[in-house]
Design an enzyme around this catalytic site. Structure first.
Site, PDB file in Angstrom:
ATOM      1  N   HIS A 172       0.829  -1.205   0.000  1.00  0.00           N
ATOM      2  CA  HIS A 172       0.000   0.000   0.000  1.00  0.00           C
ATOM      3  C   HIS A 172       0.859   1.249   0.000  1.00  0.00           C
ATOM      4  O   HIS A 172       0.549   2.246  -0.635  1.00  0.00           O
ATOM      5  CB  HIS A 172      -0.871   0.041   1.258  1.00  0.00           C
ATOM      6  CG  HIS A 172      -2.163  -0.644   1.072  1.00  0.00           C
ATOM      7  ND1 HIS A 172      -3.075  -0.235   0.135  1.00  0.00           N
ATOM      8  CD2 HIS A 172      -2.699  -1.719   1.681  1.00  0.00           C
ATOM      9  CE1 HIS A 172      -4.117  -1.025   0.182  1.00  0.00           C
ATOM     10  NE2 HIS A 172      -3.922  -1.940   1.109  1.00  0.00           N
ATOM     11  N   ARG A 269      -4.514  -4.801 -15.843  1.00  0.00           N
ATOM     12  CA  ARG A 269      -4.312  -6.050 -15.083  1.00  0.00           C
ATOM     13  C   ARG A 269      -5.677  -6.573 -14.629  1.00  0.00           C
ATOM     14  O   ARG A 269      -6.138  -6.218 -13.551  1.00  0.00           O
ATOM     15  CB  ARG A 269      -3.442  -5.787 -13.864  1.00  0.00           C
ATOM     16  CG  ARG A 269      -1.995  -5.431 -14.167  1.00  0.00           C
ATOM     17  CD  ARG A 269      -1.242  -5.153 -12.869  1.00  0.00           C
ATOM     18  NE  ARG A 269       0.188  -5.229 -13.009  1.00  0.00           N
ATOM     19  CZ  ARG A 269       1.012  -4.180 -12.942  1.00  0.00           C
ATOM     20  NH1 ARG A 269       0.532  -2.970 -12.755  1.00  0.00           N
ATOM     21  NH2 ARG A 269       2.321  -4.352 -13.057  1.00  0.00           N
ATOM     22  N   ARG A 303      -4.790  -7.430 -20.456  1.00  0.00           N
ATOM     23  CA  ARG A 303      -4.078  -8.686 -20.200  1.00  0.00           C
ATOM     24  C   ARG A 303      -5.069  -9.708 -19.670  1.00  0.00           C
ATOM     25  O   ARG A 303      -5.870  -9.395 -18.789  1.00  0.00           O
ATOM     26  CB  ARG A 303      -2.975  -8.434 -19.183  1.00  0.00           C
ATOM     27  CG  ARG A 303      -2.268  -9.722 -18.806  1.00  0.00           C
ATOM     28  CD  ARG A 303      -1.054  -9.454 -17.990  1.00  0.00           C
ATOM     29  NE  ARG A 303      -1.377  -9.100 -16.611  1.00  0.00           N
ATOM     30  CZ  ARG A 303      -0.464  -8.743 -15.723  1.00  0.00           C
ATOM     31  NH1 ARG A 303       0.804  -8.654 -16.084  1.00  0.00           N
ATOM     32  NH2 ARG A 303      -0.812  -8.460 -14.495  1.00  0.00           N
ATOM     33  N   GLU A 393       7.997 -12.239 -20.053  1.00  0.00           N
ATOM     34  CA  GLU A 393       8.312 -12.201 -18.625  1.00  0.00           C
ATOM     35  C   GLU A 393       9.267 -13.327 -18.247  1.00  0.00           C
ATOM     36  O   GLU A 393       9.701 -13.432 -17.107  1.00  0.00           O
ATOM     37  CB  GLU A 393       7.017 -12.334 -17.799  1.00  0.00           C
ATOM     38  CG  GLU A 393       6.032 -11.224 -18.104  1.00  0.00           C
ATOM     39  CD  GLU A 393       4.761 -11.341 -17.308  1.00  0.00           C
ATOM     40  OE1 GLU A 393       4.614 -10.614 -16.318  1.00  0.00           O
ATOM     41  OE2 GLU A 393       3.923 -12.184 -17.687  1.00  0.00           O
ATOM     42  N   ASN A 416       9.140  -6.665 -14.363  1.00  0.00           N
ATOM     43  CA  ASN A 416       9.103  -7.115 -12.969  1.00  0.00           C
ATOM     44  C   ASN A 416       9.360  -8.620 -12.914  1.00  0.00           C
ATOM     45  O   ASN A 416      10.210  -9.104 -12.166  1.00  0.00           O
ATOM     46  CB  ASN A 416       7.742  -6.823 -12.330  1.00  0.00           C
ATOM     47  CG  ASN A 416       7.317  -5.382 -12.498  1.00  0.00           C
ATOM     48  OD1 ASN A 416       8.163  -4.520 -12.650  1.00  0.00           O
ATOM     49  ND2 ASN A 416       6.022  -5.126 -12.480  1.00  0.00           N
ATOM     50  N   ASP A 417       8.589  -9.357 -13.716  1.00  0.00           N
ATOM     51  CA  ASP A 417       8.787 -10.802 -13.712  1.00  0.00           C
ATOM     52  C   ASP A 417      10.024 -11.209 -14.497  1.00  0.00           C
ATOM     53  O   ASP A 417      10.698 -12.174 -14.143  1.00  0.00           O
ATOM     54  CB  ASP A 417       7.542 -11.511 -14.268  1.00  0.00           C
ATOM     55  CG  ASP A 417       6.504 -11.706 -13.175  1.00  0.00           C
ATOM     56  OD1 ASP A 417       6.881 -12.192 -12.092  1.00  0.00           O
ATOM     57  OD2 ASP A 417       5.333 -11.347 -13.384  1.00  0.00           O
ATOM     58  N   ARG A 427      10.643 -11.387  -6.700  1.00  0.00           N
ATOM     59  CA  ARG A 427      10.433  -9.951  -6.933  1.00  0.00           C
ATOM     60  C   ARG A 427       9.969  -9.211  -5.688  1.00  0.00           C
ATOM     61  O   ARG A 427      10.003  -7.989  -5.653  1.00  0.00           O
ATOM     62  CB  ARG A 427       9.448  -9.742  -8.090  1.00  0.00           C
ATOM     63  CG  ARG A 427       8.095 -10.329  -7.838  1.00  0.00           C
ATOM     64  CD  ARG A 427       7.201 -10.269  -9.058  1.00  0.00           C
ATOM     65  NE  ARG A 427       6.436  -9.036  -9.128  1.00  0.00           N
ATOM     66  CZ  ARG A 427       5.545  -8.779 -10.089  1.00  0.00           C
ATOM     67  NH1 ARG A 427       5.346  -9.656 -11.054  1.00  0.00           N
ATOM     68  NH2 ARG A 427       4.867  -7.671 -10.081  1.00  0.00           N
ATOM     69  N   CYS A 464       6.041  -2.739 -20.086  1.00  0.00           N
ATOM     70  CA  CYS A 464       4.959  -2.337 -19.175  1.00  0.00           C
ATOM     71  C   CYS A 464       5.291  -2.665 -17.719  1.00  0.00           C
ATOM     72  O   CYS A 464       4.447  -2.535 -16.850  1.00  0.00           O
ATOM     73  CB  CYS A 464       3.638  -2.979 -19.573  1.00  0.00           C
ATOM     74  SG  CYS A 464       3.627  -4.763 -19.382  1.00  0.00           S
TER      75      CYS A 464
END
Ligand code: PEP
Ligand code: MG
Length: 515
Positions: A172, A269, A303, A393, A416-417, A427, A464
């Site tokens: 958060h 997402r 996605r 990814e 990220n992945d 990650r 992305c």
């Protein structure tokens, strides 16, 4: 002498000021002055008093947790067994936290929310001040172990930057700090060394905290920060380099409520819509959720569900796995539940047909081989999708980018992945932030291979992942041949400005240097 602490930069910007630490949790000593229902009501009352604006949804969720009848029943049972109310509340909330931690991923990150409620309820029962934000009476750098949603949601303009010892890029703290444009560094193991009044400079892009800055430096850094912010706020227009090379700057969203920049959505997402669902969303329900995004018009890259590991979807009922990041996740869910993808594709096609002002592109996450890409493309096209792509990814997919592009219309690199799988580093792991740094040349070489394949095949290859929102890295990605960048909408102005300051030739030179 100045000294540097490092963590993960999750919200860009450089700012400096004095540290104020968040009050710690109450010690479980002494006897309660309130009973269990009174203490819980006091917490709910306090949260209700703070709920306002965009924070409301988060605080409402917290209030629902405090008012959970099961929790009240558990704590009351413990007091009936003779436990003091503060200890009974402590134990009942702890059991709830443990259950969330065991679920892992997204749920484990929510455990911090419950922990915060536990501290508040215990403090209320013991008649002590509830933990919360400090009020030093001047602007400050907020330093905490971690921030609860209630804390982050009620941050006021006195908070110059946030530094936490715990938390990950999806916490958060990270999400709200980015949304508010407050520089933030999370997962900073030495944050505990910072004391009230220490003068520090925080760099939310680099993920660093410099201790020992002077008053004079603070003023200079703050002036530069405010000037940058004002300039960025006034910036408009599409992404392009100084010599006019167009690089669309798109937005990453999880629902129709998220802000979108001028050039559309580069990553929707869809799994974020259904994270807390226990039953499968129907075709009609999905259609309505997608239509809410498509109705705004413009380009939307949707996605298909990326379920599993850090984003479990309980309604899928997937089996527990020893090593979920390497298991059934993303497109691999289709191996065991093929109807889920069919329903989702149908819902997307129906929503797109009903909203012709939207240009809908559809892509699959966690694709590994060209055969998977080809099968996904054939399925999606057969059901009426016109532009089909896949995410890159997994290193195997990056190495075969050309072969994948023979079957799909575009690629979108999820850095990220791709970092996680290239460096064999979780990650979410705060201790491995250096390996997850998007400037790692091995990652950039994989990005370069994909971009080159796209240029050869005349097909777009975008980024992305979080790397796309780093204003310093953006020119490098463009120099490697990346055709579009997608990031949280608040990151767009800084990236736009960064690209506008360099030519394509300079981008290419920077890319060559970095490789
Ligand atoms: C990524 O992996 O970089 C990505 C964009 O997808 P997510 O963060 O949703 O896994
Ligand atoms: Mg991903």
């Amino acid at each position: 002498m100045s000294e540097k602490l490092t963590g993960i930069g999750v919200s860009p910007g450089v700012i400096a000021g004095p540290v104020a630490r968040m009050a710690g949790p109450p010690a479980l000593t002494g006897r309660s002055v309130l009973n269990v229902p009174e203490a819980l009501s006091a917490v709910a009352l306090q949260l209700r008093g703070r709920a306002a604006g965009e924070a409301e949804e988060i605080l409402e969720a917290q209030i629902m947790m405090v008012e959970d009848p099961q929790l009240l029943e558990d704590a009351e049972r413990l007091t009936a067994e003779g436990l003091d109310p503060a200890r009974a509340l402590d134990r009942a909330f702890s059991a709830h936290e443990k259950a969330l931690l065991e679920l892992g991923g997204y749920f484990a990150e929510r455990a911090a929310d419950v922990e915060d409620l536990r501290h508040r309820a215990v403090a209320a029962a013991l008649g002590r001040p509830m933990p919360g934000l400090p009020e030093p009476g001047h602007p400050y750098i907020l330093v905490a172990d971690d921030l609860s949603p209630a804390d982050t949601a009620t941050l006021d303009s006195a908070v110059l930057a946030i530094v936490t010892r715990r938390g990950g890029p999806t916490s958060h703290t990270a999400i709200l700090a980015r949304a508010r444009g407050i520089p933030a560094v999370v997962a900073c193991p030495d944050a505990g060394l910072l004391a009230d009044g220490d003068l520090v400079a925080v760099d939310g892009s680099l993920g660093s905290v410099r201790r020992g800055v002077t008053e004079r430096e603070i003023d200079d850094i703050r002036d530069a920060f405010l000037a940058t912010r004002a300039r960025l706020r006034d910036g408009r227009g599409p992404g392009r380099t100084a010599d006019g090379h167009a690089v669309p700057l798109m937005s990453n969203i999880g629902s129709a409520a998220d802000p979108v920049g001028e050039e559309g959505v580069g990553l929707f997402r869809t799994e974020f819509l259904f994270l807390d669902r226990r039953t499968a969303p129907s075709l009609e329900e999905q259609e309505a959720a997608y239509a809410a995004v498509f109705s705004r018009g413009g380009k939307v890259v949707v996605r298909t569900l990326d379920a599993g590991t850090d984003k479990p979807l309980p309604f899928l009922g997937l089996a527990e796995e020893e090593n979920p990041a390497l298991g059934i996740r993303g497109l691999r869910v289709d191996r065991v539940l093929p109807e889920v993808l069919n329903t989702q594709l149908d819902a997307m096609v129906r929503a797109a047909a009903a909203n012709p002002s939207a240009e809908v592109w559809v892509m699959a996450p966690m694709v590994t081989t060209w055969q998977e890409a080809a099968a996904f493309a054939a399925r999606a096209r057969a059901r009426g999708v016109t532009r089909v792509g896949v995410m890159i990814e997994v290193p195997a997919a990056a190495l075969m980018a050309r072969e994948l592009l023979e079957h799909v219309d575009f690629l979108s690199i999820g850095t990220n992945d791709l970092s996680q799988y290239t460096f064999a580093a979780d990650r979410q792991h705060a201790g491995l932030a250096d390996l997850l740094d998007p400037w790692q040349p091995a990652l950039l070489r994989l990005v370069a291979a994909c971009a080159r394949a796209g240029l050869e095949m005349g097909k777009p290859v975008g980024v992305c992942g979080e790397a796309a929102g780093d204003p310093r890295l953006a020119p490098v990605l463009v120099g490697l041949g990346i055709s579009s960048l997608s990031m949280s909408a608040t990151s767009v102005p800084a990236v736009r400005e960064s690209l506008a300051g360099v030519t394509l030739g300079q981008c290419r030179a920077a890319a060559a240097g970095v490789l």
